[in-house]
Design a protein around this motif. Structure first.
Motif, PDB file in Angstrom:
ATOM      1  N   THR A 135       0.831  -1.204   0.000  1.00 29.04           N
ATOM      2  CA  THR A 135       0.000   0.000   0.000  1.00 29.04           C
ATOM      3  C   THR A 135       0.865   1.253   0.000  1.00 29.04           C
ATOM      4  O   THR A 135       0.605   2.200  -0.758  1.00 29.04           O
ATOM      5  CB  THR A 135      -0.941  -0.004   1.227  1.00 29.04           C
ATOM      6  OG1 THR A 135      -1.745  -1.187   1.179  1.00 29.04           O
ATOM      7  CG2 THR A 135      -1.822   1.222   1.244  1.00 29.04           C
ATOM      8  N   GLU A 136       1.915   1.272   0.826  1.00 32.91           N
ATOM      9  CA  GLU A 136       2.798   2.436   0.894  1.00 32.91           C
ATOM     10  C   GLU A 136       3.522   2.664  -0.424  1.00 32.91           C
ATOM     11  O   GLU A 136       3.632   3.810  -0.896  1.00 32.91           O
ATOM     12  CB  GLU A 136       3.822   2.270   2.017  1.00 32.91           C
ATOM     13  CG  GLU A 136       3.245   2.423   3.400  1.00 32.91           C
ATOM     14  CD  GLU A 136       4.257   2.121   4.494  1.00 32.91           C
ATOM     15  OE1 GLU A 136       5.417   1.747   4.189  1.00 32.91           O
ATOM     16  OE2 GLU A 136       3.885   2.256   5.680  1.00 32.91           O
ATOM     17  N   ALA A 139       0.945   3.920  -2.993  1.00 28.58           N
ATOM     18  CA  ALA A 139       0.469   5.274  -2.694  1.00 28.58           C
ATOM     19  C   ALA A 139       1.539   6.313  -2.980  1.00 28.58           C
ATOM     20  O   ALA A 139       1.247   7.387  -3.515  1.00 28.58           O
ATOM     21  CB  ALA A 139       0.013   5.360  -1.242  1.00 28.58           C
TER      22      ALA A 139
END
Length: 143
Positions: A135-136, A139
């Motif tokens: 996710t990081e 993103a």
């Protein structure tokens, strides 16, 4: 006529004087095979550290899921997709990420030989860490 003879003599002297120098420079520079062409420089991506960790986590989950009898094909497939998407023309990066996956796999293989509560807990924590990393990365660096 004397001028032409003088020019001829000077030219001959220049040639003779240059010949030993040329021979010396040829001796000083041994004939070596030409250097190989430089490889395309692989520049590290800004997220390589996180991606390497994600590869280790996927390797760990792959081992722990197989150890506890769960389906494991999805984790190896995830790693393959990651390699295909991010290292298409960079074989050294591909090797590094593959090594990280294998390191994660082997690190748990050295510790856990049977499915225990500790192995299940580690697998759950690594799944959470992997999801967080993915996710990081997406993103921050995704399109």
């Amino acid at each position: 006529m004397k001028l032409i003879q003088r020019l001829g003599c000077l030219t001959l002297l220049a040639i003779l004087a240059a010949t030993p120098l040329a021979a010396q420079s040829a001796k000083q520079q041994p004939s070596a095979p030409p250097p190989p062409p430089p490889a395309a420089e692989e520049k590290p991506a800004p997220y390589d550290g996180q991606l390497t960790r994600l590869a280790e986590v996927l390797g760990s989950i792959q081992y722990l899921r197989a150890l506890c009898g769960a389906s494991t094909s999805e984790w190896r497939a995830s790693m393959q997709q990651l390699l295909d998407a991010d290292t298409g023309t960079e074989p050294k990066r591909r090797e590094r990420l593959t090594a990280a996956f294998n390191r994660g796999y082997r690190s748990f293989a050295a510790v856990h030989t049977s499915c225990t509560d500790a192995a299940r807990t580690a697998e759950e924590r690594y799944r959470i860490e992997g999801a967080t990393l993915a996710t990081e990365i997406a993103a921050r660096f995704g399109n």
